[in-house]
Design a protein around this motif. Structure first.
Motif, PDB file in Angstrom:
ATOM      1  N   ARG A 141      63.698   3.963  -5.251  1.00 39.13           N
ATOM      2  CA  ARG A 141      63.946   3.427  -3.905  1.00 39.13           C
ATOM      3  C   ARG A 141      65.350   2.851  -3.757  1.00 39.13           C
ATOM      4  N   GLY A 142      66.137   2.929  -4.817  1.00 37.93           N
ATOM      5  CA  GLY A 142      67.513   2.487  -4.732  1.00 37.93           C
ATOM      6  C   GLY A 142      67.733   0.990  -4.856  1.00 37.93           C
ATOM      7  N   ARG A 143      66.770   0.261  -5.376  1.00 31.57           N
ATOM      8  CA  ARG A 143      66.965  -1.175  -5.543  1.00 31.57           C
ATOM      9  C   ARG A 143      67.908  -1.438  -6.714  1.00 31.57           C
ATOM     10  N   ARG A 144      68.740  -2.451  -6.583  1.00 37.27           N
ATOM     11  CA  ARG A 144      69.710  -2.785  -7.613  1.00 37.27           C
ATOM     12  C   ARG A 144      69.717  -4.295  -7.857  1.00 37.27           C
ATOM     13  N   PHE A 145      69.952  -4.659  -9.105  1.00 35.92           N
ATOM     14  CA  PHE A 145      69.914  -6.069  -9.491  1.00 35.92           C
ATOM     15  C   PHE A 145      71.142  -6.417 -10.326  1.00 35.92           C
ATOM     16  N   ASP A 146      71.605  -7.653 -10.150  1.00 33.02           N
ATOM     17  CA  ASP A 146      72.751  -8.145 -10.913  1.00 33.02           C
ATOM     18  C   ASP A 146      72.342  -8.639 -12.294  1.00 33.02           C
ATOM     19  N   LEU A 147      71.078  -9.028 -12.426  1.00 32.70           N
ATOM     20  CA  LEU A 147      70.577  -9.564 -13.689  1.00 32.70           C
ATOM     21  C   LEU A 147      69.121  -9.163 -13.857  1.00 32.70           C
ATOM     22  N   ILE A 148      68.818  -8.569 -15.002  1.00 29.89           N
ATOM     23  CA  ILE A 148      67.446  -8.155 -15.302  1.00 29.89           C
ATOM     24  C   ILE A 148      66.998  -8.863 -16.583  1.00 29.89           C
ATOM     25  N   PHE A 149      65.846  -9.518 -16.504  1.00 26.17           N
ATOM     26  CA  PHE A 149      65.268 -10.184 -17.667  1.00 26.17           C
ATOM     27  C   PHE A 149      64.216  -9.275 -18.303  1.00 26.17           C
ATOM     28  N   LEU A 150      64.338  -9.059 -19.604  1.00 26.92           N
ATOM     29  CA  LEU A 150      63.360  -8.283 -20.366  1.00 26.92           C
ATOM     30  C   LEU A 150      62.838  -9.149 -21.511  1.00 26.92           C
ATOM     31  N   ASP A 151      61.681  -9.738 -21.311  1.00 25.52           N
ATOM     32  CA  ASP A 151      61.040 -10.536 -22.358  1.00 25.52           C
ATOM     33  C   ASP A 151      59.619 -10.026 -22.539  1.00 25.52           C
ATOM     34  N   PRO A 152      59.473  -8.805 -23.073  1.00 25.65           N
ATOM     35  CA  PRO A 152      58.148  -8.194 -23.199  1.00 25.65           C
ATOM     36  C   PRO A 152      57.430  -8.652 -24.454  1.00 25.65           C
ATOM     37  N   PRO A 153      56.140  -8.319 -24.584  1.00 26.13           N
ATOM     38  CA  PRO A 153      55.449  -8.582 -25.856  1.00 26.13           C
ATOM     39  C   PRO A 153      56.195  -7.897 -27.001  1.00 26.13           C
ATOM     40  N   TYR A 154      56.299  -8.608 -28.119  1.00 28.03           N
ATOM     41  CA  TYR A 154      57.004  -8.042 -29.264  1.00 28.03           C
ATOM     42  C   TYR A 154      56.183  -6.910 -29.898  1.00 28.03           C
ATOM     43  N   HIS A 155      56.854  -6.090 -30.672  1.00 32.56           N
ATOM     44  CA  HIS A 155      56.229  -5.055 -31.509  1.00 32.56           C
ATOM     45  C   HIS A 155      55.473  -3.996 -30.712  1.00 32.56           C
ATOM     46  N   GLN A 156      55.824  -3.823 -29.442  1.00 38.71           N
ATOM     47  CA  GLN A 156      55.169  -2.774 -28.659  1.00 38.71           C
ATOM     48  C   GLN A 156      56.166  -1.782 -28.077  1.00 38.71           C
ATOM     49  N   ASP A 157      57.401  -1.824 -28.556  1.00 35.18           N
ATOM     50  CA  ASP A 157      58.406  -0.819 -28.190  1.00 35.18           C
ATOM     51  C   ASP A 157      58.762  -0.843 -26.713  1.00 35.18           C
TER      52      ASP A 157
ATOM     53  N   GLU B  14      76.535  -2.623 -10.370  1.00 36.07           N
ATOM     54  CA  GLU B  14      77.790  -2.496 -11.115  1.00 36.07           C
ATOM     55  C   GLU B  14      78.181  -3.850 -11.718  1.00 36.07           C
ATOM     56  N   GLY B  15      78.468  -3.827 -13.014  1.00 31.54           N
ATOM     57  CA  GLY B  15      78.835  -5.060 -13.695  1.00 31.54           C
ATOM     58  C   GLY B  15      77.667  -5.965 -14.014  1.00 31.54           C
ATOM     59  N   GLY B  16      76.425  -5.480 -13.820  1.00 30.25           N
ATOM     60  CA  GLY B  16      75.239  -6.302 -14.039  1.00 30.25           C
ATOM     61  C   GLY B  16      74.946  -6.561 -15.499  1.00 30.25           C
ATOM     62  N   LEU B  17      74.028  -7.496 -15.730  1.00 29.79           N
ATOM     63  CA  LEU B  17      73.660  -7.925 -17.075  1.00 29.79           C
ATOM     64  C   LEU B  17      72.163  -7.753 -17.302  1.00 29.79           C
ATOM     65  N   VAL B  18      71.799  -7.516 -18.551  1.00 32.65           N
ATOM     66  CA  VAL B  18      70.392  -7.481 -18.952  1.00 32.65           C
ATOM     67  C   VAL B  18      70.186  -8.502 -20.068  1.00 32.65           C
ATOM     68  N   TYR B  19      69.210  -9.379 -19.882  1.00 39.98           N
ATOM     69  CA  TYR B  19      68.813 -10.283 -20.959  1.00 39.98           C
ATOM     70  C   TYR B  19      67.631  -9.645 -21.673  1.00 39.98           C
ATOM     71  N   ALA B  20      67.757  -9.428 -22.966  1.00 34.22           N
ATOM     72  CA  ALA B  20      66.693  -8.793 -23.748  1.00 34.22           C
ATOM     73  C   ALA B  20      66.289  -9.709 -24.893  1.00 34.22           C
ATOM     74  N   GLU B  21      64.986  -9.935 -25.016  1.00 37.95           N
ATOM     75  CA  GLU B  21      64.445 -10.778 -26.082  1.00 37.95           C
ATOM     76  C   GLU B  21      63.530  -9.938 -26.960  1.00 37.95           C
ATOM     77  N   SER B  22      63.594 -10.166 -28.264  1.00 37.41           N
ATOM     78  CA  SER B  22      62.822  -9.336 -29.182  1.00 37.41           C
ATOM     79  C   SER B  22      62.468 -10.120 -30.440  1.00 37.41           C
ATOM     80  N   GLY B  23      61.541  -9.553 -31.215  1.00 40.26           N
ATOM     81  CA  GLY B  23      61.136 -10.181 -32.468  1.00 40.26           C
ATOM     82  C   GLY B  23      61.929  -9.681 -33.657  1.00 40.26           C
ATOM     83  N   ALA B  24      62.912  -8.837 -33.421  1.00 37.89           N
ATOM     84  CA  ALA B  24      63.780  -8.303 -34.471  1.00 37.89           C
ATOM     85  C   ALA B  24      65.128  -7.994 -33.837  1.00 37.89           C
ATOM     86  N   PRO B  25      66.203  -7.976 -34.617  1.00 40.97           N
ATOM     87  CA  PRO B  25      67.513  -7.664 -34.032  1.00 40.97           C
ATOM     88  C   PRO B  25      67.545  -6.246 -33.494  1.00 40.97           C
TER      89      PRO B  25
END
Length: 214
Positions: A131-147, A162-173
């Protein structure tokens, strides 16, 4: 003399776990954590570090930012962004009790800029991209160990402004530099870590598309 019956100990339920909003309009406001769903909110100290990173990169300018929290849970990340003045925050979660709780928090805070969506994170992200939605910041904090990061990051390429950021959290580097000396996996190859750190078992990083880097 008749003995008094022994008092039966009363086992009170422990107070609900809570996390707090670190800064902005609703600073120090608490958000409940639903134990039954095994939610694992981003620790306060980690969120403080991450939002300091973002404030530095954006010079504290949140007013026109649109944010997406794909695995909302307690809403700690999304409500933090809204508290700091983001123009719009969309939170997605697949669990009805979580969405019900988020609606209660939204009403309590008067968070009019927050949109709540109940649905599968990946399917919702794919639909937003179409639908063409765009975000400047996306948070990704999903359950660990599920890919989930391997599945969500490719979708974020379409969703990111353009120039946006993604925050990603994980249980491993994240495997930017595989131990075998090979290349990063395909899903991670377009991304670069702008900031990264570790707190206990939590690995957290701020990502940007390589072609968007200066």
């Amino acid at each position: 003399m008749q003995k008094k019956p022994a008092k039966v100990p009363v086992h009170r339920a422990p107070p609900p776990k809570q996390v707090r909003i670190i800064g902005g309009l609703w600073k120090r406001s608490t958000l409940p954590v639903l134990d039954a769903l095994g939610l694992r909110p981003t620790p306060d100290r980690v969120r403080e570090t991450v939002f300091n990173w973002i404030n530095h990169l954006w010079d504290g300018a949140w007013t026109h930012r649109h944010c997406l929290d794909l695995f909302a849970g307690t809403g700690a990340l999304g409500f933090e962004a809204a508290s700091r003045g983001a123009a719009a925050v969309t939170m997605v979660d697949s669990h009805s009790p979580v969405i019900t709780q988020l609606h209660a928090v939204k009403d309590k805070l008067g968070a009019d800029t927050v949109e709540l969506i109940r649905g599968d994170a990946l399917a919702t992200a794919q639909g937003m991209g179409l639908r063409g939605r765009r975000f400047d910041l996306i948070f990704l904090d999903p359950p660990y160990h599920q890919d989930f990061l391997a599945k969500a990051l490719p979708l974020c390429r379409t969703l990111l402004a353009e120039g946006g950021l993604v925050y990603a959290e994980s249980g491993a580097p994240l495997p930017f530099a595989p131990e075998d000396g090979g290349a990063a996996p395909e899903w991670l190859a377009p991304w670069e870590a702008v900031r990264a750190d570790k707190a206990g078992i939590v690995f957290y990083q701020l990502l940007k598309l390589q072609e968007a880097l200066p």
